[in-house]
Design an enzyme around this catalytic site. Sequence first.
Site, PDB file in Angstrom:
ATOM      1  N   ASP A  97       0.799  -1.227   0.000  1.00  0.00           N
ATOM      2  CA  ASP A  97       0.000   0.000   0.000  1.00  0.00           C
ATOM      3  C   ASP A  97       0.832   1.278   0.000  1.00  0.00           C
ATOM      4  O   ASP A  97       0.350   2.349   0.350  1.00  0.00           O
ATOM      5  CB  ASP A  97      -0.881  -0.001   1.251  1.00  0.00           C
ATOM      6  CG  ASP A  97      -0.079  -0.164   2.533  1.00  0.00           C
ATOM      7  OD1 ASP A  97       1.147   0.028   2.500  1.00  0.00           O
ATOM      8  OD2 ASP A  97      -0.685  -0.484   3.574  1.00  0.00           O
ATOM      9  N   GLU A 119      -0.826  -8.876  -1.432  1.00  0.00           N
ATOM     10  CA  GLU A 119      -1.484  -8.296  -0.243  1.00  0.00           C
ATOM     11  C   GLU A 119      -2.614  -7.334  -0.658  1.00  0.00           C
ATOM     12  O   GLU A 119      -2.682  -6.173  -0.279  1.00  0.00           O
ATOM     13  CB  GLU A 119      -0.477  -7.568   0.664  1.00  0.00           C
ATOM     14  CG  GLU A 119      -0.973  -7.326   2.069  1.00  0.00           C
ATOM     15  CD  GLU A 119       0.017  -6.504   2.902  1.00  0.00           C
ATOM     16  OE1 GLU A 119       0.065  -5.288   2.737  1.00  0.00           O
ATOM     17  OE2 GLU A 119       0.733  -7.107   3.725  1.00  0.00           O
ATOM     18  N   GLU A 133      -2.342   5.210   2.746  1.00  0.00           N
ATOM     19  CA  GLU A 133      -2.305   3.806   2.307  1.00  0.00           C
ATOM     20  C   GLU A 133      -3.668   3.262   1.890  1.00  0.00           C
ATOM     21  O   GLU A 133      -3.758   2.453   0.971  1.00  0.00           O
ATOM     22  CB  GLU A 133      -1.699   2.928   3.415  1.00  0.00           C
ATOM     23  CG  GLU A 133      -0.201   3.138   3.632  1.00  0.00           C
ATOM     24  CD  GLU A 133       0.137   4.350   4.498  1.00  0.00           C
ATOM     25  OE1 GLU A 133      -0.798   5.029   4.994  1.00  0.00           O
ATOM     26  OE2 GLU A 133       1.347   4.616   4.682  1.00  0.00           O
ATOM     27  N   HIS A 210       5.444   5.006  13.283  1.00  0.00           N
ATOM     28  CA  HIS A 210       5.905   5.813  12.156  1.00  0.00           C
ATOM     29  C   HIS A 210       4.805   6.390  11.289  1.00  0.00           C
ATOM     30  O   HIS A 210       5.074   7.189  10.405  1.00  0.00           O
ATOM     31  CB  HIS A 210       6.828   4.990  11.261  1.00  0.00           C
ATOM     32  CG  HIS A 210       6.088   3.916  10.500  1.00  0.00           C
ATOM     33  ND1 HIS A 210       5.436   4.158   9.318  1.00  0.00           N
ATOM     34  CD2 HIS A 210       5.887   2.602  10.771  1.00  0.00           C
ATOM     35  CE1 HIS A 210       4.869   3.033   8.891  1.00  0.00           C
ATOM     36  NE2 HIS A 210       5.129   2.087   9.754  1.00  0.00           N
ATOM     37  N   ARG A 212       2.134   8.219   9.047  1.00  0.00           N
ATOM     38  CA  ARG A 212       1.951   9.648   8.729  1.00  0.00           C
ATOM     39  C   ARG A 212       0.800  10.272   9.500  1.00  0.00           C
ATOM     40  O   ARG A 212       0.901  11.389   9.987  1.00  0.00           O
ATOM     41  CB  ARG A 212       1.675   9.802   7.230  1.00  0.00           C
ATOM     42  CG  ARG A 212       2.900  10.114   6.404  1.00  0.00           C
ATOM     43  CD  ARG A 212       2.502  10.462   4.972  1.00  0.00           C
ATOM     44  NE  ARG A 212       3.599  11.062   4.242  1.00  0.00           N
ATOM     45  CZ  ARG A 212       4.656  10.412   3.791  1.00  0.00           C
ATOM     46  NH1 ARG A 212       4.790   9.118   4.020  1.00  0.00           N
ATOM     47  NH2 ARG A 212       5.606  11.039   3.133  1.00  0.00           N
ATOM     48  N   HIS A 243      12.115   4.852  13.680  1.00  0.00           N
ATOM     49  CA  HIS A 243      12.061   5.083  12.227  1.00  0.00           C
ATOM     50  C   HIS A 243      12.898   6.317  11.889  1.00  0.00           C
ATOM     51  O   HIS A 243      12.960   7.266  12.679  1.00  0.00           O
ATOM     52  CB  HIS A 243      10.593   5.286  11.842  1.00  0.00           C
ATOM     53  CG  HIS A 243      10.309   5.309  10.364  1.00  0.00           C
ATOM     54  ND1 HIS A 243      10.703   6.342   9.546  1.00  0.00           N
ATOM     55  CD2 HIS A 243       9.656   4.433   9.557  1.00  0.00           C
ATOM     56  CE1 HIS A 243      10.296   6.101   8.298  1.00  0.00           C
ATOM     57  NE2 HIS A 243       9.654   4.937   8.287  1.00  0.00           N
TER      58      HIS A 243
HETATM   59  C1  UD1 Z   1       6.449   4.712   4.002  1.00  0.00           C
HETATM   60  C2  UD1 Z   1       5.083   4.289   3.441  1.00  0.00           C
HETATM   61  C3  UD1 Z   1       4.275   3.615   4.534  1.00  0.00           C
HETATM   62  C4  UD1 Z   1       5.044   2.491   5.190  1.00  0.00           C
HETATM   63  C5  UD1 Z   1       6.400   3.012   5.677  1.00  0.00           C
HETATM   64  C6  UD1 Z   1       7.204   1.867   6.216  1.00  0.00           C
HETATM   65  C7  UD1 Z   1       4.049   5.741   1.749  1.00  0.00           C
HETATM   66  C8  UD1 Z   1       3.230   6.938   1.502  1.00  0.00           C
HETATM   67  N1  UD1 Z   1       4.345   5.468   3.041  1.00  0.00           N
HETATM   68  O1  UD1 Z   1       6.200   5.698   4.997  1.00  0.00           O
HETATM   69  O2  UD1 Z   1       3.076   3.081   3.954  1.00  0.00           O
HETATM   70  O3  UD1 Z   1       4.295   2.030   6.287  1.00  0.00           O
HETATM   71  O4  UD1 Z   1       7.105   3.594   4.567  1.00  0.00           O
HETATM   72  O5  UD1 Z   1       8.247   2.305   7.030  1.00  0.00           O
HETATM   73  O6  UD1 Z   1       4.433   5.069   0.832  1.00  0.00           O
HETATM   74  N2  UD1 Z   1      13.818   8.070   5.840  1.00  0.00           N
HETATM   75  C9  UD1 Z   1      15.199   7.975   5.843  1.00  0.00           C
HETATM   76  N3  UD1 Z   1      15.763   6.764   5.502  1.00  0.00           N
HETATM   77  C10 UD1 Z   1      15.040   5.675   5.164  1.00  0.00           C
HETATM   78  C11 UD1 Z   1      13.638   5.779   5.166  1.00  0.00           C
HETATM   79  C12 UD1 Z   1      13.056   6.989   5.493  1.00  0.00           C
HETATM   80  O7  UD1 Z   1      15.891   8.918   6.146  1.00  0.00           O
HETATM   81  O8  UD1 Z   1      15.625   4.630   4.870  1.00  0.00           O
HETATM   82  C13 UD1 Z   1      13.203   9.384   6.185  1.00  0.00           C
HETATM   83  C14 UD1 Z   1      13.348  10.419   5.069  1.00  0.00           C
HETATM   84  O9  UD1 Z   1      13.498  11.679   5.647  1.00  0.00           O
HETATM   85  C15 UD1 Z   1      12.002  10.329   4.356  1.00  0.00           C
HETATM   86  C16 UD1 Z   1      11.082  10.076   5.531  1.00  0.00           C
HETATM   87  O10 UD1 Z   1      11.802   9.198   6.388  1.00  0.00           O
HETATM   88  O11 UD1 Z   1      11.697  11.512   3.640  1.00  0.00           O
HETATM   89  C17 UD1 Z   1       9.735   9.492   5.210  1.00  0.00           C
HETATM   90  O12 UD1 Z   1       9.847   8.390   4.318  1.00  0.00           O
HETATM   91  P1  UD1 Z   1       8.582   8.008   3.372  1.00  0.00           P
HETATM   92  O13 UD1 Z   1       8.900   6.800   2.572  1.00  0.00           O
HETATM   93  O14 UD1 Z   1       8.110   9.214   2.628  1.00  0.00           O
HETATM   94  O15 UD1 Z   1       7.433   7.723   4.399  1.00  0.00           O
HETATM   95  P2  UD1 Z   1       7.314   6.653   5.565  1.00  0.00           P
HETATM   96  O16 UD1 Z   1       6.691   7.344   6.714  1.00  0.00           O
HETATM   97  O17 UD1 Z   1       8.604   5.958   5.753  1.00  0.00           O
HETATM   98  N1  UDP Z   2      11.150  -4.034  10.964  1.00  0.00           N
HETATM   99  C1  UDP Z   2      12.551  -4.100  10.853  1.00  0.00           C
HETATM  100  N2  UDP Z   2      13.317  -3.313  11.681  1.00  0.00           N
HETATM  101  C2  UDP Z   2      12.774  -2.470  12.590  1.00  0.00           C
HETATM  102  C3  UDP Z   2      11.366  -2.378  12.675  1.00  0.00           C
HETATM  103  C4  UDP Z   2      10.587  -3.178  11.841  1.00  0.00           C
HETATM  104  O1  UDP Z   2      13.070  -4.868  10.058  1.00  0.00           O
HETATM  105  O2  UDP Z   2      13.539  -1.794  13.306  1.00  0.00           O
HETATM  106  C5  UDP Z   2      10.337  -4.869  10.060  1.00  0.00           C
HETATM  107  C6  UDP Z   2       9.222  -5.673  10.703  1.00  0.00           C
HETATM  108  O3  UDP Z   2       9.665  -6.963  11.046  1.00  0.00           O
HETATM  109  C7  UDP Z   2       8.158  -5.707   9.612  1.00  0.00           C
HETATM  110  C8  UDP Z   2       8.394  -4.455   8.822  1.00  0.00           C
HETATM  111  O4  UDP Z   2       9.665  -3.967   9.187  1.00  0.00           O
HETATM  112  O5  UDP Z   2       8.338  -6.817   8.747  1.00  0.00           O
HETATM  113  C9  UDP Z   2       7.349  -3.415   9.112  1.00  0.00           C
HETATM  114  O6  UDP Z   2       7.717  -2.216   8.512  1.00  0.00           O
HETATM  115  P1  UDP Z   2       7.103  -0.831   8.937  1.00  0.00           P
HETATM  116  O7  UDP Z   2       6.567  -0.908  10.322  1.00  0.00           O
HETATM  117  O8  UDP Z   2       8.143   0.192   8.634  1.00  0.00           O
HETATM  118  O9  UDP Z   2       5.941  -0.625   7.867  1.00  0.00           O
HETATM  119  P2  UDP Z   2       4.408  -1.075   7.798  1.00  0.00           P
HETATM  120  O10 UDP Z   2       4.341  -2.560   7.952  1.00  0.00           O
HETATM  121  O11 UDP Z   2       3.664  -0.329   8.855  1.00  0.00           O
HETATM  122  O12 UDP Z   2       3.973  -0.624   6.446  1.00  0.00           O
END
Ligand code: UD1
Ligand code: UDP
Length: 404
Positions: A97, A119, A133, A210, A212, A243
């Site tokens: 999603d 999924e 999502e 984490h 949004r 996160h």
């Molecule tokens: C995204 C997904 C969310 C998922 C989550 C898993 C969308 C809209 N959101 O949200 O569905 O649950 O990932 O974690 O697709 N950042 C880093 N390094 C990383 C990852 C993130 O620095 O490796 C920081 C960056 O500043 C980035 C911010 O986190 O801009 C947000 O990342 P983003 O992918 O936009 O949204 P998530 O909240 O991670």
């Molecule tokens: N996870 C990980 N390291 C962490 C926290 C979570 O590998 O420090 C894994 C967890 O086992 C799961 C996935 O990340 O499989 C979940 O990701 P996240 O919570 O970022 O996203 P969501 O599932 O909410 O989209």
Amino acid sequence: MKKIAVIFGTRPDTIKMAPIIKELEHQTEHFNLITIATAQHRQMLDQVLDVFKIKPDYDLNIMKPLQTLATITKNTIEELDIIFEKEKPDLVLVQGDTTTTFVGSLAAFYRQIPVGHIEAGLRTNDKSNPFPEEINRRLTSTITDLHFAPTQTAKEALLAENVNPKNIFVTGNTVIDALSYSVKKDYVFSSDTLNKIIDQDKKIILVTMHRRENLGEPMKSACHAIKNLALSYKDYNIIFPVHLNPKVQDVAQSILGNIPNIFLIEPLDYLDFVNLMSKSYLILTDSGGVQEEGPHFGIPILVLREVTERPEAVEYGTVKLVGLDEHNIFTTADNLLNNEDEYIKMASAVNPYGDGLSSKRTIQIIKNYFQISNNPIIEFNPLAINEISDHIVLTENLEYENNF
Ligand code: UD1
Ligand code: UDP
């Protein structure tokens, strides 16, 4: 030979796509696999790629600090279009999603390439929860040709939206396939920080947050509840791999920093994380994937959300939806930590999400779709896990791999 392009970009969609990629890698006589990382995440994606030994054929490397939904969309769609034009895949697979998921399906649609959605069918029916999502899922479903629903509930949601039943398959969730390869009794953690915390031999409360829609006030409220828990339960250690979103980091550090039994640590690599989960006493999370993994271990989970698109474990009793209200989070956790009967009731291990064979089912369905095979599909049914697992393995005559 059919060319399958697999798209992923964040931590969770890559973890859940990994078992599919591994299956496809073993079927080179039928499939030419193209792996495409949008890299909507960077460090958190690379952690997963390392663990599962995936080297993307294409890496769009789009992540920017504090990126917006619009920039992720803009920076991804044109690049995907160029790749699709060049590679001309017969099928594009997307998972879950995220914005990567939706844009991946849209780019395929523009090139009139069939889409398979792993999924599919999770719904809250609230367009703001989870944001964005719920809408990413709905938009992806509209485009999708093959809907791989993890549960019967997800299939019913798709049927209610008039999706052709012939195109929906209940496969279970590949998150459980990944777990089956990854959790080991004698696992040694790679993180020294974690080893030191675990050596203290205290019960562990694991936290992740984490989403949004929870950024800002809701997250602050949850953090105050967690602080209160730490101060009330000094004989427990609270571990919170934070996160990398700076908006999450700031709130966590400002409210939970400098409390002796709270450990704010870097995101853990997947193997460390799931093995830590298996040793935890209680989990507080707003994560989708963690809600699916927890029931596998029979660990009670308090979900820091107002609604969930994963109602199965709530129905089975392993998961409770506690929302973001500070008082509610604290009192529910407090009650659970004080009431053994209540804890044992929640900790009864029932896993409604998969039997470890979802990726094998998915590949079998794809083979049937391309008329490479015509095997009967035995759908995932949590009430008949052993029977079905045996059947699938026998039907397909595939060796079950124990590691990547
Ligand atoms: C995204 C997904 C969310 C998922 C989550 C898993 C969308 C809209 N959101 O949200 O569905 O649950 O990932 O974690 O697709 N950042 C880093 N390094 C990383 C990852 C993130 O620095 O490796 C920081 C960056 O500043 C980035 C911010 O986190 O801009 C947000 O990342 P983003 O992918 O936009 O949204 P998530 O909240 O991670
Ligand atoms: N996870 C990980 N390291 C962490 C926290 C979570 O590998 O420090 C894994 C967890 O086992 C799961 C996935 O990340 O499989 C979940 O990701 P996240 O919570 O970022 O996203 P969501 O599932 O909410 O989209």
